[in-house]
Design a protein around this motif. Structure first.
Motif: not given
Length: 354
Positions: A337-349
């Motif tokens: 989950f953490g890896s997915y969130i980091y990869g998807s975040s792109s500064f919150g976008k």
């Protein structure tokens, strides 16, 4: 040339930049936005685990029907209708006109949703609630894959890593099947529940991607009442398909005798089903609101949090087995989950909106 690994300085600079952007976003939104987002997030974190516990409680207390639990999952659709009609009245909005393609997409999504709920019903019939919740978290990986192929969402190394890691977590659970079953569940039933849970998660990921595709291709706009309209129509058609299944399987006729033999009697039986319908629909509404008010990143964070909430609640309330392999799987799932969130975040976008 190999890509350089991020240095600690660049990592903390990203965190600082993200905090700055988060604060700017907070100042731009009215307080009502954050209150609604808080309530929606709380609905996801409370209602979904409660729904999972109630589904398992139905089977552990004497319930046997897979169709009834599937029906309960969509029987709360009037709650969505109530909120949608209130939106029409107070916000002075109008229903989105239905055409053939949009109606057909709702019918198809409703059918898939009904099938998905039936698969999950088999999972909760034969698996501990904590195990079922862990396996269901793999829907995040399937959503990323189907989103890439159908909606052309971006995939990067972190998201691919998340898919691999979450798959590994499911494998770890499979290795511990002998110590992860209730006393009255056979190994063959456990395997059936395991397979249906994975298939249900895959179908859930497909439904998520197809729903996004409907917005992109047919609706073309994202407003709260349009999101609620899609949720209502899909739930309504799923309710129709599931009701047909219950009638054909003659499970409505069996509810009276099932209630009498239910642990705690008819009152407990009805309370489990009624609250199961309410909590599931509240969880769906909460998730829908989070996606609209924030992003899939926050929804992913909340999904990550609700997995251990469900597992801990199941251990406390249902005496779920919690061996070392399952704990390891839970930790690995968090990593995914953490890896997915980091990869998807792109500064919150959201990557799908870039």
């Amino acid at each position: 040339m190999e890509e350089a690994l991020p240095t600690p300085v660049s990592f903390w600079s990203k965190i600082s930049a993200f905090r700055t952007m988060a604060w700017e976003a907070y100042k731009k939104k009215p307080i009502s936005h954050w209150i609604l987002l808080f309530l929606s997030s709380a609905a996801m974190l409370v209602a979904f685990p409660a729904s999972s516990i109630l589904s398992r409680l139905y089977y552990s207390n004497g319930g046997t029907s897979k169709w009834i639990i599937s029906w309960v999952a969509v029987a709360g659709w009037p709650l969505t209708a109530l909120i949608l009609f209130s939106t029409y009245y107070f916000c002075k909005t109008f229903p989105t006109p239905l055409n053939f393609k949009l109606t057909l997409s709702y019918i198809m999504l409703g059918f898939l949703s009904a099938a998905d709920n039936l698969m999950y019903a088999y999972a909760y019939a034969y698996l501990p609630a904590s195990t079922a919740a862990l396996l269901a978290s793999s829907s995040l990986a399937f959503s990323a894959l189907f989103g890439y192929f159908l909606v052309k969402n971006k995939l990067n190394a972190s998201i691919i890593n998340a898919i691999v890691v979450i798959t590994a977590a499911m494998t770890i659970i499979a290795l511990d099947s002998d110590s992860d079953t209730y006393g009255d569940i056979t190994n063959s039933q456990y395997i059936i529940g395991f397979i249906w849970d994975i298939l249900g998660s895959a179908l859930h990921g497909l439904i998520f991607a197809l729903s996004e595709l409907v917005f992109v291709k047919l609706l073309g706009r994202r407003s709260f009442h349009v999101v609620l309209e899609q949720q209502l129509m899909v739930s309504l058609f799923a309710f129709v398909f599931t009701t047909i299944g219950v009638i054909v399987n003659k499970d409505f006729q069996g509810m009276k005798s099932e209630a009498k033999s239910f642990k705690g009697g008819t009152t407990s039986y009805l309370l489990v089903l009624i609250w199961g319908a309410i909590t599931f629909q509240l969880g769906v509404l909460g998730g829908t609101a989070v996606l609209f008010l924030s992003s899939t990143v926050l929804a992913g964070v909340l999904n990550a949090i609700r997995v251990p909430i469900t597992s801990i609640a199941a251990v406390i309330l249902l005496d779920d087995p919690m061996g070392g392999f399952k704990i390891l799987s839970l930790m690995v799932t968090f990593w995914g989950f953490g890896s997915y969130i980091y990869g998807s975040s792109s500064f919150g976008k959201d990557p799908s909106r870039q």
